[in-house]
Design an enzyme around this catalytic site. Structure first.
Site, PDB file in Angstrom:
ATOM      1  N   THR A  18      15.578  -6.164  -7.459  1.00  0.00           N
ATOM      2  CA  THR A  18      14.338  -6.321  -8.301  1.00  0.00           C
ATOM      3  C   THR A  18      14.178  -5.352  -9.481  1.00  0.00           C
ATOM      4  O   THR A  18      14.788  -4.031  -9.275  1.00  0.00           O
ATOM      5  CB  THR A  18      13.228  -6.150  -7.581  1.00  0.00           C
ATOM      6  OG1 THR A  18      12.035  -6.148  -8.310  1.00  0.00           O
ATOM      7  CG2 THR A  18      13.046  -4.999  -6.508  1.00  0.00           C
ATOM      8  N   ASP A  19      13.423  -5.522 -10.456  1.00  0.00           N
ATOM      9  CA  ASP A  19      13.310  -4.632 -11.492  1.00  0.00           C
ATOM     10  C   ASP A  19      12.069  -3.374 -10.889  1.00  0.00           C
ATOM     11  O   ASP A  19      12.201  -2.585 -11.586  1.00  0.00           O
ATOM     12  CB  ASP A  19      12.618  -5.385 -12.686  1.00  0.00           C
ATOM     13  CG  ASP A  19      11.347  -5.854 -12.601  1.00  0.00           C
ATOM     14  OD1 ASP A  19      10.779  -6.083 -11.579  1.00  0.00           O
ATOM     15  OD2 ASP A  19      10.693  -6.425 -13.512  1.00  0.00           O
ATOM     16  N   GLU A  20      11.646  -3.605  -9.993  1.00  0.00           N
ATOM     17  CA  GLU A  20      10.453  -2.900  -9.359  1.00  0.00           C
ATOM     18  C   GLU A  20      11.046  -1.588  -8.967  1.00  0.00           C
ATOM     19  O   GLU A  20      10.485  -0.646  -8.621  1.00  0.00           O
ATOM     20  CB  GLU A  20       9.782  -3.414  -8.016  1.00  0.00           C
ATOM     21  CG  GLU A  20       9.293  -4.833  -8.559  1.00  0.00           C
ATOM     22  CD  GLU A  20       7.777  -4.878  -7.619  1.00  0.00           C
ATOM     23  OE1 GLU A  20       7.628  -4.284  -6.949  1.00  0.00           O
ATOM     24  OE2 GLU A  20       7.447  -6.199  -7.683  1.00  0.00           O
ATOM     25  N   TYR A  80       7.926  -1.771  -0.482  1.00  0.00           N
ATOM     26  CA  TYR A  80       8.939  -2.684  -1.092  1.00  0.00           C
ATOM     27  C   TYR A  80       9.863  -2.258  -1.853  1.00  0.00           C
ATOM     28  O   TYR A  80      11.131  -2.540  -1.694  1.00  0.00           O
ATOM     29  CB  TYR A  80       7.816  -3.995  -1.524  1.00  0.00           C
ATOM     30  CG  TYR A  80       8.847  -5.165  -2.309  1.00  0.00           C
ATOM     31  CD1 TYR A  80       9.888  -5.879  -1.609  1.00  0.00           C
ATOM     32  CD2 TYR A  80       8.792  -5.110  -3.600  1.00  0.00           C
ATOM     33  CE1 TYR A  80      10.752  -6.704  -2.137  1.00  0.00           C
ATOM     34  CE2 TYR A  80       9.773  -5.991  -4.179  1.00  0.00           C
ATOM     35  CZ  TYR A  80      10.395  -6.876  -3.593  1.00  0.00           C
ATOM     36  OH  TYR A  80      11.534  -7.641  -4.598  1.00  0.00           O
ATOM     37  N   LYS A 103      13.871  -1.970  -1.273  1.00  0.00           N
ATOM     38  CA  LYS A 103      14.801  -2.531  -2.267  1.00  0.00           C
ATOM     39  C   LYS A 103      15.880  -1.685  -2.865  1.00  0.00           C
ATOM     40  O   LYS A 103      17.049  -1.925  -3.028  1.00  0.00           O
ATOM     41  CB  LYS A 103      14.352  -3.482  -3.217  1.00  0.00           C
ATOM     42  CG  LYS A 103      13.686  -4.680  -2.721  1.00  0.00           C
ATOM     43  CD  LYS A 103      14.337  -5.787  -2.057  1.00  0.00           C
ATOM     44  CE  LYS A 103      15.107  -6.494  -3.043  1.00  0.00           C
ATOM     45  NZ  LYS A 103      16.016  -7.763  -2.231  1.00  0.00           N
TER      46      LYS A 103
HETATM   47  P1  NAD Z   1      11.000 -15.128  -0.260  1.00  0.00           P
HETATM   48  O1  NAD Z   1       9.948 -14.043   0.421  1.00  0.00           O
HETATM   49  O2  NAD Z   1      10.318 -16.351  -0.771  1.00  0.00           O
HETATM   50  O3  NAD Z   1      12.089 -15.543   0.630  1.00  0.00           O
HETATM   51  C1  NAD Z   1      12.436 -14.516   1.497  1.00  0.00           C
HETATM   52  C2  NAD Z   1      13.539 -15.558   2.608  1.00  0.00           C
HETATM   53  O4  NAD Z   1      14.230 -14.505   3.214  1.00  0.00           O
HETATM   54  C3  NAD Z   1      12.604 -16.108   3.257  1.00  0.00           C
HETATM   55  O5  NAD Z   1      13.195 -17.563   3.545  1.00  0.00           O
HETATM   56  C4  NAD Z   1      12.834 -15.401   4.970  1.00  0.00           C
HETATM   57  O6  NAD Z   1      12.725 -16.377   5.992  1.00  0.00           O
HETATM   58  C5  NAD Z   1      14.140 -14.842   4.841  1.00  0.00           C
HETATM   59  N1  NAD Z   1      14.461 -13.730   5.561  1.00  0.00           N
HETATM   60  C6  NAD Z   1      13.579 -12.793   5.891  1.00  0.00           C
HETATM   61  N2  NAD Z   1      13.986 -11.525   6.752  1.00  0.00           N
HETATM   62  C7  NAD Z   1      15.165 -12.235   6.926  1.00  0.00           C
HETATM   63  C8  NAD Z   1      16.240 -11.911   8.160  1.00  0.00           C
HETATM   64  N3  NAD Z   1      16.160 -10.854   8.597  1.00  0.00           N
HETATM   65  N4  NAD Z   1      17.431 -12.732   8.185  1.00  0.00           N
HETATM   66  C9  NAD Z   1      17.481 -13.867   7.477  1.00  0.00           C
HETATM   67  N5  NAD Z   1      16.630 -14.272   6.584  1.00  0.00           N
HETATM   68  C10 NAD Z   1      15.683 -13.470   6.386  1.00  0.00           C
HETATM   69  O7  NAD Z   1      11.564 -13.975  -1.422  1.00  0.00           O
HETATM   70  P2  NAD Z   1      12.120 -14.535  -2.865  1.00  0.00           P
HETATM   71  O8  NAD Z   1      10.894 -14.447  -3.673  1.00  0.00           O
HETATM   72  O9  NAD Z   1      12.534 -15.964  -2.640  1.00  0.00           O
HETATM   73  O10 NAD Z   1      12.905 -13.594  -3.111  1.00  0.00           O
HETATM   74  C11 NAD Z   1      14.231 -13.328  -2.770  1.00  0.00           C
HETATM   75  C12 NAD Z   1      15.017 -12.204  -3.167  1.00  0.00           C
HETATM   76  O11 NAD Z   1      14.974 -11.931  -4.559  1.00  0.00           O
HETATM   77  C13 NAD Z   1      14.387 -11.018  -2.433  1.00  0.00           C
HETATM   78  O12 NAD Z   1      15.514 -10.160  -2.057  1.00  0.00           O
HETATM   79  C14 NAD Z   1      13.743 -10.188  -3.447  1.00  0.00           C
HETATM   80  O13 NAD Z   1      13.718  -8.962  -3.545  1.00  0.00           O
HETATM   81  C15 NAD Z   1      14.624 -10.675  -4.649  1.00  0.00           C
HETATM   82  N6  NAD Z   1      13.591 -10.796  -6.005  1.00  0.00           N
HETATM   83  C16 NAD Z   1      12.622 -11.676  -5.939  1.00  0.00           C
HETATM   84  C17 NAD Z   1      11.813 -11.825  -7.166  1.00  0.00           C
HETATM   85  C18 NAD Z   1      10.671 -12.636  -7.344  1.00  0.00           C
HETATM   86  O14 NAD Z   1       9.818 -12.659  -8.289  1.00  0.00           O
HETATM   87  N7  NAD Z   1      10.251 -13.661  -6.292  1.00  0.00           N
HETATM   88  C19 NAD Z   1      12.332 -11.024  -8.480  1.00  0.00           C
HETATM   89  C20 NAD Z   1      13.397 -10.175  -8.336  1.00  0.00           C
HETATM   90  C21 NAD Z   1      14.006  -9.986  -7.097  1.00  0.00           C
HETATM   91  O1  DAU Z   2       9.124  -7.810 -10.410  1.00  0.00           O
HETATM   92  C1  DAU Z   2       9.832  -8.357  -9.460  1.00  0.00           C
HETATM   93  C2  DAU Z   2       8.860  -8.604  -8.144  1.00  0.00           C
HETATM   94  O2  DAU Z   2       7.854  -9.722  -8.566  1.00  0.00           O
HETATM   95  C3  DAU Z   2       9.514  -9.197  -6.983  1.00  0.00           C
HETATM   96  O3  DAU Z   2      10.678  -8.005  -6.759  1.00  0.00           O
HETATM   97  C4  DAU Z   2       8.754  -9.268  -6.011  1.00  0.00           C
HETATM   98  O4  DAU Z   2       9.261  -9.808  -4.805  1.00  0.00           O
HETATM   99  C5  DAU Z   2       7.643 -10.172  -6.315  1.00  0.00           C
HETATM  100  O5  DAU Z   2       6.737 -10.702  -5.229  1.00  0.00           O
HETATM  101  C6  DAU Z   2       7.017  -9.888  -7.701  1.00  0.00           C
HETATM  102  O6  DAU Z   2       6.151  -8.763  -7.316  1.00  0.00           O
HETATM  103  P1  DAU Z   2       4.547  -8.416  -8.011  1.00  0.00           P
HETATM  104  O7  DAU Z   2       3.842  -7.619  -7.102  1.00  0.00           O
HETATM  105  O8  DAU Z   2       4.712  -8.388  -9.415  1.00  0.00           O
HETATM  106  O9  DAU Z   2       4.364 -10.084  -7.695  1.00  0.00           O
HETATM  107  P2  DAU Z   2       2.758 -10.520  -7.225  1.00  0.00           P
HETATM  108  O10 DAU Z   2       2.685 -11.965  -7.694  1.00  0.00           O
HETATM  109  O11 DAU Z   2       2.542 -10.165  -5.910  1.00  0.00           O
HETATM  110  O12 DAU Z   2       1.932 -10.010  -8.358  1.00  0.00           O
HETATM  111  C7  DAU Z   2       1.912 -10.134  -9.688  1.00  0.00           C
HETATM  112  C8  DAU Z   2       1.006  -9.190 -10.302  1.00  0.00           C
HETATM  113  O13 DAU Z   2      -0.405  -9.784 -10.131  1.00  0.00           O
HETATM  114  C9  DAU Z   2       0.887  -7.911  -9.915  1.00  0.00           C
HETATM  115  O14 DAU Z   2       0.680  -6.937 -11.182  1.00  0.00           O
HETATM  116  C10 DAU Z   2      -0.316  -7.581  -8.829  1.00  0.00           C
HETATM  117  C11 DAU Z   2      -1.218  -8.927  -9.415  1.00  0.00           C
HETATM  118  N1  DAU Z   2      -2.009  -9.628  -8.431  1.00  0.00           N
HETATM  119  C12 DAU Z   2      -1.424 -10.157  -7.523  1.00  0.00           C
HETATM  120  C13 DAU Z   2      -1.972 -11.109  -6.601  1.00  0.00           C
HETATM  121  C14 DAU Z   2      -1.293 -11.653  -5.327  1.00  0.00           C
HETATM  122  C15 DAU Z   2      -3.527  -9.807  -8.808  1.00  0.00           C
HETATM  123  O15 DAU Z   2      -3.992  -9.464  -9.721  1.00  0.00           O
HETATM  124  N2  DAU Z   2      -3.944 -10.767  -7.794  1.00  0.00           N
HETATM  125  C16 DAU Z   2      -3.499 -11.394  -6.763  1.00  0.00           C
HETATM  126  O16 DAU Z   2      -4.091 -12.102  -5.919  1.00  0.00           O
END
Ligand code: NAD
Ligand code: DAU
Length: 367
Positions: free
Chosen positions: A134-136, A160, A164
């Site tokens: 992630t960019d975080e 989190y 990562k």
């Molecule tokens: P998500 O939470 O929707 O899915 C995560 C999946 O991992 C789930 O299906 C869960 O059951 C599985 N999991 C959790 N623990 C496990 C374990 N111990 N063994 C096997 N499976 C397990 O997450 P996502 O949004 O699909 O993100 C996927 C990946 O991408 C993560 O590594 C996250 O850090 C990264 N990522 C997400 C975003 C985003 O915006 N969603 C952005 C950048 C990077």
């Molecule tokens: O940047 C990549 C990341 O993006 C991934 O690594 C994470 O897995 C993914 O969950 C996401 O993280 P964020 O914290 O940015 O996503 P989230 O959707 O939780 O929140 C987006 C923005 O909105 C953040 O600034 C928090 C804000 N927010 C979120 C929720 C759930 C609100 O203002 N209200 C809300 O109810």
């Protein structure tokens, strides 16, 4: 002959989209999806992939090194694409332990399995471990800072992102110390189909349709760089197939939006859909648009997330120069497609919200 991929976290938001993308794009390849089916993992989401005989689902834990080694050997896995993680920042604030366990120890367990099978037993073959990050990990930017590059110092601010960041370091260490062929991608905020409704965009879509408040943390001026999930999948494809071993690549949307502006855009989009399709009023009687009110009347400012990062922005020029990566979807179109997906898949999100999708999975596959 095609390749076999082990996709961890294949039942989560990006994992599901990735499996569908890969099965379509590479008609000779096989996928083994490994997922523990945590609250965020939903086998129902893999309905399309499961119809394909090149797809196999395994319920299991990435921490189970013996299971992963067995899968690598028995299926002669070529590459691992590692998505499995705890992914929600708010949950990491209330309960960090599981994030350390899954994201750090879990990633290390996978690395150990890959090292054992690929470097000790199958020394002749070429394999790759792709780590999805992630960019975080780079921390927070001010309004004037340049976007994150691959050389930006890691400064993770939440449990989190710290977990990562740790996993990224372990992946790097396995390359430098043991010679494991690894790549890492650091991506910005994804959105699109199958996004779990705790995250901002799906939460707001569903709350608008249900007439519930749209919680905006703090002043709503936090900025995220939004990317349509299919563009992320394509970026991972490019890194996995053409990226250089040991390298990291940023993947972004070149699409910075303040949270409040994003939520207002979503409100306008929903209002426009209701105006175009009067039948939506019968389906969603509690939505403001069904009661002649604009959706943005639901916007409610709430207490800020502790340690909330102010701004993320990703400089993806390395991936563009080396791999030709560019996001294809515009935000306007991507957001419209996402809204349409949630309108067309009401059953999916209702069963996710009430947990009853697990009954469906038991009926289909046994518990
Ligand atoms: P998500 O939470 O929707 O899915 C995560 C999946 O991992 C789930 O299906 C869960 O059951 C599985 N999991 C959790 N623990 C496990 C374990 N111990 N063994 C096997 N499976 C397990 O997450 P996502 O949004 O699909 O993100 C996927 C990946 O991408 C993560 O590594 C996250 O850090 C990264 N990522 C997400 C975003 C985003 O915006 N969603 C952005 C950048 C990077
Ligand atoms: O940047 C990549 C990341 O993006 C991934 O690594 C994470 O897995 C993914 O969950 C996401 O993280 P964020 O914290 O940015 O996503 P989230 O959707 O939780 O929140 C987006 C923005 O909105 C953040 O600034 C928090 C804000 N927010 C979120 C929720 C759930 C609100 O203002 N209200 C809300 O109810």
């Amino acid at each position: 002959m095609g390749k076999t991929l082990l996709v961890t976290g294949g039942a989560g938001f990006i994992g599901v989209n990735f499996c569908n993308y890969w099965l379509n794009r590479y008609p000779n390849d096989q996928i083994i999806a490994l997922d523990i089916l945590s609250y965020a993992g939903n086998r129902h989401s893999l309905e399309q992939a499961e119809k394909n005989d090149r797809f196999q689902f395994v319920t299991g834990d990435i921490l189970d090194q013996a299971l992963v080694e067995k899968l690598l050997r028995e299926h002669k896995v070529d590459d691992i694409v590692h998505f499995a993680a705890e992914s929600h920042v708010d949950r990491s604030i209330t309960g960090p332990d599981l994030f350390l366990e899954t994201n750090i120890i879990g990633t290390h367990s996978l690395l150990k399995a890959a090292r054992q099978v690929w470097l000790t037993e199958q020394t002749e073959e070429r394999h790759r471990f792709h780590h999805v990050s992630t960019d975080e990990v780079y921390g927070s930017l001010t309004a004037d800072d340049p976007a994150f590059t691959e050389t930006t110092t890691y400064q993770p601010n939440s449990p989190y992102s710290a977990s990562k960041a740790s996993s990224d370091h372990m992946v790097r260490a396995y390359h430098h110390t043991y010679g494991l062929d690894v790549t890492t991608s650091n991506c910005s905020n994804n959105y699109g189909p199958f996004h779990f409704p705790e995250k901002l965009i799906p939460l707001c879509i569903i709350n608008i349709l249900s007439g519930k408040p749209l919680p905006i943390y703090g002043d709503g001026q936090q900025i995220r760089d939004w990317l349509y999930v299919e563009d992320h999948c394509r970026g991972i494809d490019l890194v996995l197939t053409s990226g250089r071993a040991g390298e990291t690549y940023n993947i972004g949307g070149n699409n910075e939006k303040a949270n409040i502006d994003l939520v207002k855009s979503l409100c306008s989009l929903v209002d426009a859909r209701f105006a175009d399709e009067p039948a939506l009023k019968q389906r969603f009687p509690d939505a403001p648009a069904s009661n002649n009110q604009p959706s943005d009347t639901l916007i409610t400012y709430v207490t800020d997330r502790p340690g909330h990062d102010r701004r993320y922005a990703v400089d993806a020029s390395k991936a563009f120069k080396e791999l030709g990566y560019e996001p294809a979807e515009t935000f306007e179109k991507g957001l419209g497609k996402t809204l349409d997906w949630y309108l067309a898949n009401e059953n999916w999100w209702r069963t996710v919200l009430d947990g009853s999708y697990r009954d469906w999975i038991d009926e289909q596959y046994g518990s």
